[in-house]
Design an enzyme around this catalytic site. Structure first.
Site, PDB file in Angstrom:
ATOM      1  N   SER A   1      37.899  44.713  32.016  1.00 29.38           N
ATOM      2  CA  SER A   1      37.016  43.962  32.910  1.00 29.38           C
ATOM      3  C   SER A   1      35.893  44.882  33.395  1.00 29.38           C
ATOM      4  O   SER A   1      35.187  45.450  32.562  1.00 29.38           O
ATOM      5  CB  SER A   1      37.842  43.385  34.063  1.00 29.38           C
ATOM      6  OG  SER A   1      37.137  42.350  34.676  1.00 29.38           O
TER       7      SER A   1
ATOM      8  N   ASP B   1      40.526  33.883  27.754  1.00 27.15           N
ATOM      9  CA  ASP B   1      39.661  34.411  28.818  1.00 27.15           C
ATOM     10  C   ASP B   1      38.371  33.592  28.898  1.00 27.15           C
ATOM     11  O   ASP B   1      37.555  33.608  27.976  1.00 27.15           O
ATOM     12  CB  ASP B   1      39.349  35.895  28.524  1.00 27.15           C
ATOM     13  CG  ASP B   1      38.668  36.609  29.674  1.00 27.15           C
ATOM     14  OD1 ASP B   1      38.119  35.929  30.554  1.00 27.15           O
ATOM     15  OD2 ASP B   1      38.690  37.862  29.690  1.00 27.15           O
TER      16      ASP B   1
ATOM     17  N   HIS C   1      41.676  35.653  31.815  1.00 27.00           N
ATOM     18  CA  HIS C   1      41.193  37.030  32.011  1.00 27.00           C
ATOM     19  C   HIS C   1      42.304  37.963  32.502  1.00 27.00           C
ATOM     20  O   HIS C   1      42.369  39.127  32.102  1.00 27.00           O
ATOM     21  CB  HIS C   1      40.035  36.990  33.011  1.00 27.00           C
ATOM     22  CG  HIS C   1      39.354  38.297  33.201  1.00 27.00           C
ATOM     23  ND1 HIS C   1      38.761  38.994  32.163  1.00 27.00           N
ATOM     24  CD2 HIS C   1      39.177  39.074  34.315  1.00 27.00           C
ATOM     25  CE1 HIS C   1      38.250  40.117  32.624  1.00 27.00           C
ATOM     26  NE2 HIS C   1      38.491  40.194  33.920  1.00 27.00           N
TER      27      HIS C   1
HETATM   28  C1  LIG Z   1      35.019  42.007  36.830  1.00 29.09           C
HETATM   29  C2  LIG Z   1      36.454  42.348  37.171  1.00 29.09           C
HETATM   30  O1  LIG Z   1      36.800  43.483  37.152  1.00 29.09           O
HETATM   31  S1  LIG Z   1      37.502  41.064  37.591  1.00 29.09           S
HETATM   32  C3  LIG Z   1      39.140  41.660  37.471  1.00 29.09           C
HETATM   33  C4  LIG Z   1      39.780  41.591  38.794  1.00 29.09           C
HETATM   34  N1  LIG Z   1      41.166  41.262  38.558  1.00 29.09           N
HETATM   35  C5  LIG Z   1      41.982  41.083  39.571  1.00 29.09           C
HETATM   36  O2  LIG Z   1      41.612  41.220  40.727  1.00 29.09           O
HETATM   37  C6  LIG Z   1      43.389  40.684  39.242  1.00 29.09           C
HETATM   38  C7  LIG Z   1      43.753  39.399  39.913  1.00 29.09           C
HETATM   39  N2  LIG Z   1      45.104  39.004  39.549  1.00 29.09           N
HETATM   40  C8  LIG Z   1      46.147  39.372  40.285  1.00 29.09           C
HETATM   41  O3  LIG Z   1      46.020  39.992  41.303  1.00 29.09           O
HETATM   42  C9  LIG Z   1      47.513  38.950  39.783  1.00 29.09           C
HETATM   43  O4  LIG Z   1      48.266  38.752  40.939  1.00 29.09           O
HETATM   44  C10 LIG Z   1      48.186  40.006  38.862  1.00 29.09           C
HETATM   45  C11 LIG Z   1      47.525  39.945  37.500  1.00 29.09           C
HETATM   46  C12 LIG Z   1      48.083  41.407  39.429  1.00 29.09           C
HETATM   47  C13 LIG Z   1      49.684  39.746  38.765  1.00 29.09           C
HETATM   48  O5  LIG Z   1      49.889  38.464  38.270  1.00 29.09           O
HETATM   49  P1  LIG Z   1      51.346  37.792  38.410  1.00 29.09           P
HETATM   50  O6  LIG Z   1      52.407  38.792  38.106  1.00 29.09           O
HETATM   51  O7  LIG Z   1      51.302  36.532  37.624  1.00 29.09           O
HETATM   52  O8  LIG Z   1      51.457  37.527  39.949  1.00 29.09           O
HETATM   53  P2  LIG Z   1      50.863  36.281  40.725  1.00 29.09           P
HETATM   54  O9  LIG Z   1      49.407  36.163  40.548  1.00 29.09           O
HETATM   55  O10 LIG Z   1      51.679  35.106  40.377  1.00 29.09           O
HETATM   56  O11 LIG Z   1      51.153  36.660  42.237  1.00 29.09           O
HETATM   57  C14 LIG Z   1      52.461  36.760  42.681  1.00 29.09           C
HETATM   58  C15 LIG Z   1      52.494  36.576  44.190  1.00 29.09           C
HETATM   59  O12 LIG Z   1      52.105  35.235  44.521  1.00 29.09           O
HETATM   60  C16 LIG Z   1      53.158  34.621  45.269  1.00 29.09           C
HETATM   61  N3  LIG Z   1      53.206  33.220  44.916  1.00 29.09           N
HETATM   62  C17 LIG Z   1      53.459  32.686  43.699  1.00 29.09           C
HETATM   63  N4  LIG Z   1      53.412  31.328  43.785  1.00 29.09           N
HETATM   64  C18 LIG Z   1      53.124  31.014  45.068  1.00 29.09           C
HETATM   65  C19 LIG Z   1      52.953  29.782  45.779  1.00 29.09           C
HETATM   66  N5  LIG Z   1      53.045  28.603  45.171  1.00 29.09           N
HETATM   67  N6  LIG Z   1      52.656  29.840  47.099  1.00 29.09           N
HETATM   68  C20 LIG Z   1      52.549  31.026  47.747  1.00 29.09           C
HETATM   69  N7  LIG Z   1      52.713  32.221  47.119  1.00 29.09           N
HETATM   70  C21 LIG Z   1      52.996  32.210  45.799  1.00 29.09           C
HETATM   71  C22 LIG Z   1      54.406  35.343  44.815  1.00 29.09           C
HETATM   72  O13 LIG Z   1      55.442  35.202  45.732  1.00 29.09           O
HETATM   73  C23 LIG Z   1      53.903  36.767  44.711  1.00 29.09           C
HETATM   74  O14 LIG Z   1      53.811  37.340  46.004  1.00 29.09           O
HETATM   75  P3  LIG Z   1      53.859  38.952  46.180  1.00 29.09           P
HETATM   76  O15 LIG Z   1      52.696  39.511  45.402  1.00 29.09           O
HETATM   77  O16 LIG Z   1      53.752  39.190  47.645  1.00 29.09           O
HETATM   78  O17 LIG Z   1      55.187  39.391  45.627  1.00 29.09           O
END
Ligand SMILES: CC(=O)SCCNC(=O)CCNC(=O)[C@H](O)C(C)(C)COP(=O)(O)OP(=O)(O)OC[C@H]1O[C@@H](n2cnc3c(N)ncnc32)[C@H](O)[C@@H]1OP(=O)(O)O
Length: 532
Positions: A166, A441, A470
């Protein structure tokens, strides 16, 4: 300059001590990470602006070899930090893509990020106050030059490979173009592009507008509270809304559909669905002022579900309190989706026939993630970095002599064919590259990685099948590990003979700080606030 060599621990906070300082504070975000912070006496940005006493946060793993040429640079994305273990942990370790027994692994925090390198939450040595909205804009080229300076101080003679996804992929592409010829031998850009697309620029603009429209934004001077500088004061509602929008662009429609569908939370046992009002309890995640709620109709309540009123503002003390509610002692209760008892504040006898608002899992996920983000990121920093992304365009050569792209003609006109040819020239200067895209993506589409592969002379392209959009570059560990490790073994075989750190020594040294401490923090049970 401070350096920790092969160790990964050192001071992570930065307190202004310069003469003339009227106050001092600690960057609370930097303190979340166990890392090294070097302070450069000064640094001149591409824009011509020079800052003094510039902190640069970074982490290293492994050890330099005798030729000092086994450096592996990892570049983080928009909201990441120098702590690779935290977001690409499963790729780090002996016999994995980022092997600290073979490589000296370096990750530097970018300019504008709250996690330690100079940014809006750094003290301006001129007055001891946070730079805030007066932090000068930076470019990805600036990040490369800043980290290059640190690497030189650490004794690195050349880089074996640069890897990043990214925004980290953009940085990865800029490394060979902004360092001396031959300094970078190979690159692995993931889920990225040669220039920021109109689509991405537009999403960044919409997210910034969310922040600007929060009354607590105060033109970016929000740390100045009536009680003095408060580095936790934030336009939280705007920043959370920006994060929610961003998260949608990081996934795909299909992944949301299959994950959440129309579920409303019955399956969620342990986590409070963010945005559900819990009155009289210990947690209030959507703190509409109770007295205001009580005097409104149930329709109003339904309409405003999820709206964060002024009661959530860090400056709420400056507002006059609402009048006491005539219904304060007569609220109804319902069972929350997570099993707890939620007082929804509807006066008894009022609102018969009005259905309580459902909080869909898709909604509570976004609200939860929005809230979580505001506890670990700063709004001015978010604005700074999204603006930096907007400027990303490899067809603009470096203004600094000594870098590879400096000799390229400067593009002045916004003429498509001229830009195309400048881009082609820049990409033709890139070293051997493994380019990785994620099939679903929608933000950095595979067509953009194909463009990179078409112009880089020695490029291999891999499009990884994944439903996760992504975010696939942060989730498809196994595939990414396999491709990166395999490609590096083929392209850089000289690093895969004898290890720089024998396995036994590495394993025995785990207690000494240079070994990878965590396997992965990507399980849902983890609650590390420094996560992405
Ligand atoms: C130009 C650029 O550079 S853009 C690139 C920037 N990229 C980012 O910022 C990454 C964004 N993505 C994330 O942060 C994601 O969370 C990742 C990729 C790190 C991890 O993804 P996953 O493992 O699928 O985790 P997910 O997104 O489901 O988040 C899990 C959390 O959501 C919570 N959650 C899941 N479903 C729900 C719901 N329905 N209601 C409330 N909370 C929920 C889980 O309990 C968990 O909480 P915790 O983190 O406190 O343990």
């Amino acid at each position: 300059m401070h350096s920790n060599g092969s160790s990964s621990s050192s001071s992570s906070s930065f307190t202004t001590t310069s003469p003339g300082t009227t106050s001092s504070f600690t960057n609370p975000f930097s303190a979340l990470i166990d890392q090294s912070v070097a302070t450069l006496p000064q640094f001149t940005f591409e824009s011509g602006v020079t800052l003094k006493d510039v902190p640069v946060a970074y982490k290293t793993w492994g050890r330099l070899n005798a030729r000092a040429d086994n450096c592996l640079v990892i570049c983080h994305a928009l909201t990441g930090s120098a702590d690779v273990e935290d977001w690409w942990g499963p790729l780090l370790g002996p016999n994995r893509a980022f092997d600290p027994t073979r490589f000296f692994i370096f990750c530097g925090n970018v300019i504008g990020s709250p996690y330690g390198t100079v940014s809006s939450v750094t003290a301006n040595p001129a007055n001891g106050k946070p730079y805030g909205p007066e932090m000068p804009g930076s470019s990805i080229k600036d990040d490369v030059r800043l980290h290059f300076t640190v690497l030189q101080q650490l004794g690195v003679k050349s880089i074996a490979a640069v890897v990043g996804g990214s925004m980290g992929g953009m940085t990865c592409l800029e490394w060979p173009l902004n360092t001396p010829p031959g300094f970078v031998r190979a690159i692995v850009p993931l889920a990225t592009s040669a220039r920021h697309s109109a689509w991405c620029i537009s999403w960044g603009e919409a997210q910034r507008q969310s922040i600007y429209s929060d009354p607590d934004y105060l033109d970016g001077y929000y740390y100045d509270t009536p009680h003095g500088i408060d580095m936790h004061a934030q336009p939280s509602r705007g920043l959370a809304a920006a994060r929610m929008a961003a998260l949608l662009t990081y996934r795909s429609r299909d992944s949301f559909e299959s994950r959440f569908g129309r579920k409303t939370g019955e399956g969620r046992k342990n986590k409070q669905a963010a945005g559900v009002r819990v009155m009289g309890g210990t947690e209030t995640t959507n703190p509409l002022d109770p007295s205001e709620i009580d005097i409104r109709s149930p329709h109003w309540k339904q309409h405003n579900d999820g709206h964060r009123s002024w009661a959530n503002s860090s400056r709420q003390g400056s507002r006059a309190p609402s009048p006491p509610s005539p219904h304060a002692s007569k609220r109804n209760s319902v069972d929350a989706p997570n099993g707890s008892n939620i007082d929804i504040g509807i006066p008894s006898g009022i609102g018969a026939g009005v259905r309580q608002p459902k909080v869909f899992n898709a909604q509570s996920y976004l609200r939860y993630q929005g809230d979580k983000f505001t506890s670990r990121f700063d709004a001015n920093c978010y604005i700074h970095i999204t603006r930096k992304l907007d400027q990303h365009d490899l067809s603009h050569p470096s203004v600094f002599p000594g870098s590879v792209s400096h000799s390229l003609p400067t593009v002045t006109a916004e003429d498509d064919s001229e830009l195309e040819s400048a881009l082609h020239h820049a990409l033709s200067l890139e070293p051997p590259a493994l380019i990785i895209g994620i099939e679903s993506d929608g933000l950095f589409q595979p067509s953009e990685q194909r463009e990179l592969a078409a112009h880089i002379p020695d490029a291999e392209l891999v499009i990884i099948p994944s439903p996760d959009g992504h975010d696939g570059f942060l989730l498809e560990f196994e595939a990414i590990n396999g491709w990166v490790d395999g490609w590096m073994r083929r392209k850089l075989p000289e690093f895969f003979g004898e290890r720089v750190i024998p396995l036994e020594e590495y394993e025995a040294g785990e207690q000494d700080g240079f070994a990878v401490k965590k396997e992965s923090v990507f399980g849902e049970a983890e609650a590390d606030v420094t996560r992405w």
